[in-house]
Scaffold this active site. Structure first.
Site, PDB file in Angstrom:
ATOM      1  N   PRO A 140      10.298 -29.764  41.137  1.00 16.10           N
ATOM      2  CG  PRO A 140      10.536 -28.120  39.499  1.00 16.10           C
ATOM      3  CD  PRO A 140      10.859 -28.436  40.928  1.00 16.10           C
ATOM      4  CB  CYS A 141      10.700 -34.907  39.890  1.00 12.77           C
ATOM      5  SG  CYS A 141       9.141 -35.265  40.710  1.00 12.77           S
TER       6      CYS A 141
END
Length: 177
Positions: A140-141
């Site tokens: 989850p950038c």
């Protein structure tokens, strides 16, 4: 002699923030997730990180399709156990692994992410690795924000980042609001 292209498979999934692209291998491991509007970027990352690949349309494995449906339906941990297989450098993979450790509803700064991989001076390199993440949402950038709590760039677009963080109940400074 050049190696033959690796066969990978592509499916499209509906999400509340646009159509997503799911790339997986013959073993059912997720290799990439990106947005239809960013398909060229996805192909570029796949080539850079894996060498030549060929994509064939195929329905995503049940585990992948159900995990994404559940995530967008509100079960934020549904994607946490997906098996992923990425290319990239050892450094990039360490950043992507650290991203997967950020719980839904939390945000980290690039500095905190660099510290988490034991490279506190590598903030800029961590940012570059974050931007080359092939498995968005799963690694989850979008949970990485500025050190002042503000939204920063996101490969899928800032509006999607805002939506994803809101969906997960994260706190951030929304300078556009």
């Amino acid at each position: 002699m050049p190696r033959p292209p690796e066969p990978l498979f592509l499916d499209r999934i509906d999400t509340p923030v646009g159509d997503g692209l799911v790339v997986f291998d013959a073993d059912g491991a997720l290799r990439a997730f990106d947005w239809v509007s960013h398909e060229a970027r996805m192909h570029l990352l796949l080539r850079r990180q894996n060498g030549p690949v060929t994509l064939t349309d195929r329905a995503a494995p049940k585990a992948i399709a159900e995990a994404f449906a559940a995530y967008f339906g509100g079960n934020l941990q549904a994607i946490d156990t997906l098996v992923c297989r990425t290319g990239g450098t050892a450094f990039q993979r360490s950043v992507w692994a650290a991203l997967r450790a950020i719980p839904a509803g939390e945000t980290w700064s690039y500095k905190r992410l660099a510290e988490a991989i034991g490279k506190p001076a590598a903030v800029r390199a961590v940012g570059l690795a974050n931007g080359a993440n092939p498995i968005g949402i799963v690694a989850p950038c979008h949970r990485v924000i500025g050190s002042d709590g503000s939204l920063t760039g996101y490969g899928g677009g800032i509006e999607r980042k805002r939506w994803l963080l809101g969906h997960e109940g994260a706190t951030f400074r929304d300078l556009a609001a």
